[in-house]
Scaffold this active site. Sequence first.
Site, short mmCIF file in Angstrom:
data_model
loop_
_atom_site.label_atom_id
_atom_site.label_comp_id
_atom_site.label_asym_id
_atom_site.label_seq_id
_atom_site.Cartn_x
_atom_site.Cartn_y
_atom_site.Cartn_z
N ASP A 1 0.37 -5.59 9.66
CA ASP A 1 -0.71 -4.67 9.33
C ASP A 1 -1.90 -5.56 8.96
O ASP A 1 -1.88 -6.24 7.94
CB ASP A 1 -0.32 -3.77 8.16
CG ASP A 1 -1.37 -2.70 7.90
OD1 ASP A 1 -1.15 -1.85 7.02
OD2 ASP A 1 -2.43 -2.70 8.57
N TRP B 1 0.87 -1.18 0.00
CA TRP B 1 0.00 0.00 0.00
C TRP B 1 0.91 1.22 0.00
O TRP B 1 1.80 1.35 0.84
CB TRP B 1 -0.86 -0.06 1.26
CG TRP B 1 -1.83 1.06 1.45
CD1 TRP B 1 -2.69 1.58 0.52
CD2 TRP B 1 -2.07 1.78 2.66
NE1 TRP B 1 -3.44 2.58 1.09
CE2 TRP B 1 -3.08 2.72 2.40
CE3 TRP B 1 -1.52 1.72 3.94
CZ2 TRP B 1 -3.57 3.59 3.37
CZ3 TRP B 1 -2.00 2.58 4.91
CH2 TRP B 1 -3.01 3.51 4.62
N LYS C 1 -12.77 -1.71 6.90
CA LYS C 1 -13.41 -2.59 5.92
C LYS C 1 -14.30 -3.62 6.56
O LYS C 1 -15.42 -3.84 6.13
CB LYS C 1 -12.36 -3.32 5.07
CG LYS C 1 -11.67 -2.43 4.05
CD LYS C 1 -10.55 -1.68 4.67
CE LYS C 1 -9.55 -1.15 3.71
NZ LYS C 1 -8.67 -0.17 4.40
#
Lengths: 462, 431
Positions: free
Chosen positions: B233, B152, B269
């Site tokens: 993460d 990311w 999410k």
Amino acid sequence: MMGKNSSACSFEEKESDKSLSVAGRRIGSLVRQLAATSMEGQADRDGDLRFQPTAGSAVSAFQHLEQAPEDPILGVTVAYNKDPSPVKLNLGVGAYRTEEGKPLVLDVVRQAEELLIQDRSRYKEYIPIAGLVEFNKLSAKLILGDGSPAIGEKRVATAQCLTGTGSLRVGAEFLSKHYSQHIIYIPVPTWGNHPKIFNLGGLSVKTYRYYDPRTSGLDYEGMLEDLHAAPPGAIVLLHACAHNPTGVDPTQDQWEGIRQLIRLKGLLPFFDSAYQGFASGSLDADAYSVRLFVGDGGECLIAQSFAKNMGLYGERVGALSIVCRSATVATRVESQLKLVIRPMYSSPPIHGASIVATILSDRNLYYNWTVELKNMADRIISMRHQLYDALKARGTPGDWSHIIKQIGMFTFTGLNKDQVSFMTAEYHIYLTSDGRISMAGLSSKTVPHLADAIHAAVLRLG
Amino acid sequence: MAMAMAMSRSNAGRGIRLMSTSGWWKAVEPAPKDPILGVTEAFLADTDPNKVNVGVGAYRDDQGKPVVLQSVREAERRILGKENMEYLPMGGSVKMVEESIKLAYGENADVLKDKRVAAVQALSGTGACRLFAEFQKRFRPESQIYIPVPTWANHHNIWRDANVPQRTFHYYHPETRGLDFASLMDDVKNAPNGSFFLLHACAHNPTGVDPTEEQWKEISYQFKVKNHYPFFDMAYQGFASGDTDRDAKAIRIFLEDGHQIACAQSFAKNMGLYGQRVGCLSVICDDAKQAVAVKSQLQQIARPMYSNPPVHGALLVYSILSDPDLKALWHKEVKVMADRIIGMREALRGNLENLGSPLSWNHVTDQIGMFCYSGMTPEQVDRLTSEFHIYLTRNGRISMAGVTTGNVEYLANAIHEVTKSSEKELKAGAV
């Protein structure tokens, strides 16, 4: 499901799987290598590697780290909570309390929440990096005033941030990346968190004289001298109103003098506006200093908080506005603000900003808010007068007029550390050791107790 | 005295303008547009009726609409009117954090029983990563962070702004559109002992390529040999496979092997709480005493950044995770989201194969989570956009969340159109 991306395998699989990829065969040999040479692992009969943790675990990467000291302000509440006395009083906390000593959620806030929950078309996803557009517009309008030329000329870059702290931090990081001067001057004293915010934001901190303990008022001369001696372009932190912790604000004339000096020296003002409306009860009056500076066409930064004036403390709502010389510059500035925000938390939280936008954009809610705001400010002003009167009535030695001259949530009593400790030990009154009391924590019922404590402290240890 | 009098008496003072007229910000350059958000902007501006947005990193239902989970609506309803909006402690909602780490590490994890986890509420995944990066800088100033290629994009920004030097390690294998496990292991072995590594716990962003369980075990083993520090993460727990325990498997493996890890969790999410910015940073310590110390230091980092985190989202998360019925409902809803995405992967791959594409599309179903790293070139992506009004980032990353039964055929046709001629390149060995 771990994903079937490449064929890690056991010994037996390898032997029989003819279609094994190159990667798979390589992994097989890697496994064997590890099994053969490992000191800590034990390959079993089938060649699978079974890890056996060593008895002594590796030392922590953060072994050497020490416990951080208690926050001096929050530590007061911790001590208060431990005290069993029925007459204890918490005057440390910087949050509004009602006459009954309870936290207050404004009616308009509850109404706004009801409206929001009914609105099925609301944002369901990330809001933009710089926050809700509507909120940003309304926040800028609130502090700069309707019809501010800076807004009309599109010279204001605004980003929703996490209340005052977040706005200051984003502003500091922006300045350390894009501004030629990395020194910020802060008043003495100031909110305890200011130096840390600016240091971690990449600025170095110097001070200017502000509070005069002899008068319990502003050291105007000292302030001007120190700002005059600042290098050109240095940043200056100004409390827009209701200075924290002293409650001492410049008069309008003094603000004009400060403005002239700052513009003359080419210094950059950075306003911290945490109490608009909460100090005097008037949103416009409390924005006077900011509007004075913006009115001369110059540039400045403004950190706004809605924690106190809308009672939205825990929702972390605020905004950073940067007033620029031109619209093109403002657009570029906004784009760079986003680059500071994105690696900090990507985008700000939606809930509090939605409440604020709902209230500010609805005439009825806005009006009702101003009424509730005035009620809070008036109650605090009333507490100031009651405390002053109580001290006069007791004949407490000293001039206590600063209690009613100072403004906002806090009063800098002028009491010293020993007197403060005495008040805590003998009267169960909790305040920060610099003698700052939160007027919001007082009520008509508790004023006499506080007055008794101050009276005793001054007589005993004056 | 003199200066003050001069200031207040001066009539000319009112006319004082700035010392310089050029302003302080002239040198500020316009920042480059965010590559991901720029895609959505372009999509919104397009008027073509067939346009498809597969750039977005947020879940959509089969009608292409964003979703508010029922469990979240119910939690909203329950807290309405009751929230008192006082400041949370600097470390955030203690109750929410407790539930959060139970979710990550497993309810019965020893590290929880032994109180060895220092954990604070953070501003979603980004905030958790940034807190850790700042913490790493402060207490291990000589260290650097190893970041997978690709990752990311914001990961690089986060550690850069925290002033932690970065290195990379091999991860994605373009030829197979899978994991370059051998090179990954080489990099792990060659890094100096005690290096800090950023690992995606599941549903790697942007590739969707995750190690298998066996590979995770090997990585864990090698990390032990090298005494590396694993930072996870975890932005998609539950969202990847539909099962929250399964998606945390990598973390559980590392825990079993005795690693002291740190973990960034996001509820953006898996609970659809994007705008609320709720997350958690946890750091596993030697013992309870150290955990208290570490937590106090994490708080010191939060204080000058935002003082304390927002309360609303934390209340929502706590309401859901602490109520057995709401939690069960949430688990169901997460599985629905994950299953829809898996279904779309199967449909996309099936369509491409039926169209007779010469290329292999196994990776569409091998990869996991919201994103598919299609392997398309930037030029092919540009054609998808200009000829077919399909919007995605130029690295060829498709957000499967934007794929629906209504557009999957159109999408497959378009992809086939722009890639079928690359058969030549494939045969020439250039791909």
